[in-house]
Write a protein that holds these residues in place. Structure first.
Motif, PDB file in Angstrom:
ATOM      1  N   CYS A  61       0.786  -1.215  -0.119  1.00 41.27           N
ATOM      2  CA  CYS A  61      -0.051   0.017  -0.067  1.00 41.27           C
ATOM      3  C   CYS A  61       0.840   1.212   0.117  1.00 41.27           C
ATOM      4  O   CYS A  61       1.775   1.342   0.677  1.00 41.27           O
ATOM      5  CB  CYS A  61      -0.945  -0.194   1.277  1.00 41.27           C
ATOM      6  SG  CYS A  61      -1.861   1.408   1.483  1.00 41.27           S
ATOM      7  N   ALA A  62       0.655   2.287  -0.880  1.00 47.00           N
ATOM      8  CA  ALA A  62       1.316   3.615  -0.877  1.00 47.00           C
ATOM      9  C   ALA A  62       1.042   4.039   0.284  1.00 47.00           C
ATOM     10  O   ALA A  62       1.907   5.296   0.738  1.00 47.00           O
ATOM     11  CB  ALA A  62       0.945   4.295  -2.424  1.00 47.00           C
ATOM     12  N   MET A  63       0.020   4.090   1.164  1.00 48.52           N
ATOM     13  CA  MET A  63      -0.050   4.799   2.396  1.00 48.52           C
ATOM     14  C   MET A  63       0.320   4.245   3.555  1.00 48.52           C
ATOM     15  O   MET A  63       0.792   5.131   4.491  1.00 48.52           O
ATOM     16  CB  MET A  63      -1.529   5.121   2.554  1.00 48.52           C
ATOM     17  CG  MET A  63      -2.177   6.239   1.365  1.00 48.52           C
ATOM     18  SD  MET A  63      -3.716   6.562   1.693  1.00 48.52           S
ATOM     19  CE  MET A  63      -4.083   7.614   0.250  1.00 48.52           C
ATOM     20  N   HIS A  73      -6.872   4.799  -8.931  1.00 47.23           N
ATOM     21  CA  HIS A  73      -6.646   6.103  -9.945  1.00 47.23           C
ATOM     22  C   HIS A  73      -6.308   7.263  -8.956  1.00 47.23           C
ATOM     23  O   HIS A  73      -7.259   7.676  -8.355  1.00 47.23           O
ATOM     24  CB  HIS A  73      -7.777   6.265 -10.649  1.00 47.23           C
ATOM     25  CG  HIS A  73      -7.904   5.004 -11.848  1.00 47.23           C
ATOM     26  ND1 HIS A  73      -8.760   4.029 -11.716  1.00 47.23           N
ATOM     27  CD2 HIS A  73      -7.116   4.865 -12.934  1.00 47.23           C
ATOM     28  CE1 HIS A  73      -8.570   3.411 -12.828  1.00 47.23           C
ATOM     29  NE2 HIS A  73      -7.719   3.950 -13.527  1.00 47.23           N
ATOM     30  N   LYS A  74      -4.952   7.764  -8.841  1.00 46.15           N
ATOM     31  CA  LYS A  74      -4.615   8.913  -8.217  1.00 46.15           C
ATOM     32  C   LYS A  74      -5.641  10.091  -8.415  1.00 46.15           C
ATOM     33  O   LYS A  74      -6.132  10.597  -7.392  1.00 46.15           O
ATOM     34  CB  LYS A  74      -3.257   9.335  -8.398  1.00 46.15           C
ATOM     35  CG  LYS A  74      -2.177   8.267  -7.838  1.00 46.15           C
ATOM     36  CD  LYS A  74      -0.893   8.808  -8.120  1.00 46.15           C
ATOM     37  CE  LYS A  74       0.281   7.647  -8.251  1.00 46.15           C
ATOM     38  NZ  LYS A  74       1.531   8.077  -8.601  1.00 46.15           N
ATOM     39  N   ASP A  86      -3.552   5.320 -17.928  1.00 42.24           N
ATOM     40  CA  ASP A  86      -2.279   5.739 -17.718  1.00 42.24           C
ATOM     41  C   ASP A  86      -1.778   5.357 -16.318  1.00 42.24           C
ATOM     42  O   ASP A  86      -2.056   5.618 -15.125  1.00 42.24           O
ATOM     43  CB  ASP A  86      -2.443   7.398 -17.389  1.00 42.24           C
ATOM     44  CG  ASP A  86      -1.148   8.078 -17.056  1.00 42.24           C
ATOM     45  OD1 ASP A  86      -0.022   7.607 -16.919  1.00 42.24           O
ATOM     46  OD2 ASP A  86      -1.254   9.200 -16.798  1.00 42.24           O
ATOM     47  N   LYS A  87      -0.688   4.231 -16.606  1.00 41.78           N
ATOM     48  CA  LYS A  87      -0.015   3.619 -15.421  1.00 41.78           C
ATOM     49  C   LYS A  87       0.571   4.574 -14.161  1.00 41.78           C
ATOM     50  O   LYS A  87       0.739   4.483 -13.179  1.00 41.78           O
ATOM     51  CB  LYS A  87       0.907   2.710 -15.892  1.00 41.78           C
ATOM     52  CG  LYS A  87       0.268   1.428 -16.390  1.00 41.78           C
ATOM     53  CD  LYS A  87       1.099   0.348 -16.794  1.00 41.78           C
ATOM     54  CE  LYS A  87       0.241  -0.789 -17.681  1.00 41.78           C
ATOM     55  NZ  LYS A  87       1.162  -1.709 -18.152  1.00 41.78           N
ATOM     56  N   GLY A  88       0.822   5.842 -14.871  1.00 47.25           N
ATOM     57  CA  GLY A  88       1.491   6.744 -13.924  1.00 47.25           C
ATOM     58  C   GLY A  88       0.329   7.472 -12.900  1.00 47.25           C
ATOM     59  O   GLY A  88       0.656   8.271 -12.053  1.00 47.25           O
ATOM     60  N   ASN A  89      -0.883   7.085 -13.444  1.00 51.91           N
ATOM     61  CA  ASN A  89      -1.831   7.605 -12.514  1.00 51.91           C
ATOM     62  C   ASN A  89      -2.538   6.392 -11.497  1.00 51.91           C
ATOM     63  O   ASN A  89      -3.507   6.731 -10.731  1.00 51.91           O
ATOM     64  CB  ASN A  89      -3.266   8.259 -13.484  1.00 51.91           C
ATOM     65  CG  ASN A  89      -4.327   8.865 -12.749  1.00 51.91           C
ATOM     66  OD1 ASN A  89      -4.062   9.576 -11.546  1.00 51.91           O
ATOM     67  ND2 ASN A  89      -5.574   8.707 -13.263  1.00 51.91           N
ATOM     68  N   TRP A  90      -1.794   5.257 -11.474  1.00 51.57           N
ATOM     69  CA  TRP A  90      -2.237   4.278 -10.711  1.00 51.57           C
ATOM     70  C   TRP A  90      -1.514   4.200  -9.430  1.00 51.57           C
ATOM     71  O   TRP A  90      -0.061   4.722  -9.359  1.00 51.57           O
ATOM     72  CB  TRP A  90      -2.033   2.889 -11.573  1.00 51.57           C
ATOM     73  CG  TRP A  90      -2.623   2.708 -12.277  1.00 51.57           C
ATOM     74  CD1 TRP A  90      -3.460   3.465 -13.071  1.00 51.57           C
ATOM     75  CD2 TRP A  90      -2.779   1.586 -13.355  1.00 51.57           C
ATOM     76  NE1 TRP A  90      -4.259   2.990 -14.192  1.00 51.57           N
ATOM     77  CE2 TRP A  90      -3.704   1.725 -14.331  1.00 51.57           C
ATOM     78  CE3 TRP A  90      -1.951   0.442 -13.356  1.00 51.57           C
ATOM     79  CZ2 TRP A  90      -3.740   0.944 -15.616  1.00 51.57           C
ATOM     80  CZ3 TRP A  90      -2.082  -0.532 -14.333  1.00 51.57           C
ATOM     81  CH2 TRP A  90      -3.321  -0.296 -15.373  1.00 51.57           C
ATOM     82  N   LEU A 105     -10.589  12.078   0.805  1.00 52.61           N
ATOM     83  CA  LEU A 105      -9.785  12.831   0.219  1.00 52.61           C
ATOM     84  C   LEU A 105     -10.521  13.574  -1.147  1.00 52.61           C
ATOM     85  O   LEU A 105     -10.466  14.582  -1.503  1.00 52.61           O
ATOM     86  CB  LEU A 105      -8.321  12.402  -0.148  1.00 52.61           C
ATOM     87  CG  LEU A 105      -7.463  12.256   0.944  1.00 52.61           C
ATOM     88  CD1 LEU A 105      -6.114  11.542   0.185  1.00 52.61           C
ATOM     89  CD2 LEU A 105      -6.998  13.373   1.397  1.00 52.61           C
ATOM     90  N   GLU A 106     -11.157  12.457  -1.909  1.00 55.49           N
ATOM     91  CA  GLU A 106     -11.857  12.739  -3.040  1.00 55.49           C
ATOM     92  C   GLU A 106     -13.026  13.834  -2.766  1.00 55.49           C
ATOM     93  O   GLU A 106     -13.336  14.764  -3.752  1.00 55.49           O
ATOM     94  CB  GLU A 106     -12.051  11.571  -4.032  1.00 55.49           C
ATOM     95  CG  GLU A 106     -10.798  11.104  -4.624  1.00 55.49           C
ATOM     96  CD  GLU A 106     -11.342   9.647  -5.571  1.00 55.49           C
ATOM     97  OE1 GLU A 106     -12.466   9.729  -5.613  1.00 55.49           O
ATOM     98  OE2 GLU A 106     -10.460   9.137  -5.815  1.00 55.49           O
ATOM     99  N   ARG A 107     -13.586  13.268  -1.696  1.00 55.04           N
ATOM    100  CA  ARG A 107     -14.925  13.980  -1.375  1.00 55.04           C
ATOM    101  C   ARG A 107     -14.605  15.731  -1.125  1.00 55.04           C
ATOM    102  O   ARG A 107     -15.265  16.440  -1.105  1.00 55.04           O
ATOM    103  CB  ARG A 107     -15.719  13.651  -0.375  1.00 55.04           C
ATOM    104  CG  ARG A 107     -16.576  12.473  -0.671  1.00 55.04           C
ATOM    105  CD  ARG A 107     -17.501  12.088   0.411  1.00 55.04           C
ATOM    106  NE  ARG A 107     -17.321  10.417   0.359  1.00 55.04           N
ATOM    107  CZ  ARG A 107     -16.916   9.895   1.240  1.00 55.04           C
ATOM    108  NH1 ARG A 107     -16.276  10.507   2.231  1.00 55.04           N
ATOM    109  NH2 ARG A 107     -17.032   8.570   1.046  1.00 55.04           N
ATOM    110  N   SER A 108     -13.391  15.645  -0.523  1.00 56.35           N
ATOM    111  CA  SER A 108     -13.131  17.311   0.111  1.00 56.35           C
ATOM    112  C   SER A 108     -12.626  17.918  -1.196  1.00 56.35           C
ATOM    113  O   SER A 108     -12.549  19.228  -0.805  1.00 56.35           O
ATOM    114  CB  SER A 108     -12.045  16.892   1.067  1.00 56.35           C
ATOM    115  OG  SER A 108     -10.796  16.593   0.524  1.00 56.35           O
TER     116      SER A 108
END
Length: 109
Positions: A61-63, A73-74, A86-90, A105-108
């Protein structure tokens, strides 16, 4: 035994913390009916293969560093096929961070 107090929903109803108000349940059901199914949004067998390959190369996990089970998807692709692939967005995420932290984060935004 301590408990969280009730909260006031936007519609004015008082509901227990962590529970959905009837108006929220109704709104969620309406949104779910309008939302295209997973395969129509691009999550098909091609995605499954790409997801497995990505998680094999990025297992943590990146976090938090726990085992990742979701390719996130970032930046939300919102149906844009270029952003989707776009794999750079993964990024690899564990279920907890995908379903809670990332959604908040997305809701904010």
């Amino acid at each position: 035994m301590p408990f969280k107090p009730r909260r006031v929903c936007n519609c004015g109803n008082r509901v227990w913390a962590g529970e959905l108000c009837p108006c929220q349940i109704k709104r969620k059901a309406e949104n779910d009916r309008r939302r295209p199914n997973a395969s129509d949004r691009g999550y098909d067998s091609r995605w499954s293969k790409a997801r497995r390959t990505f998680l094999d190369k990025h297992p943590d996990c990146a976090m938090c560093g726990k085992p990742a089970v979701v390719v996130d998807h970032k930046t939300p692709h919102r149906g844009d096929r270029t952003k989707f692939w776009d794999k750079g967005n993964w990024q690899p995420l564990c279920t907890h961070h995908h379903n809670s932290t990332k959604q908040s984060l997305e809701r904010s935004k």
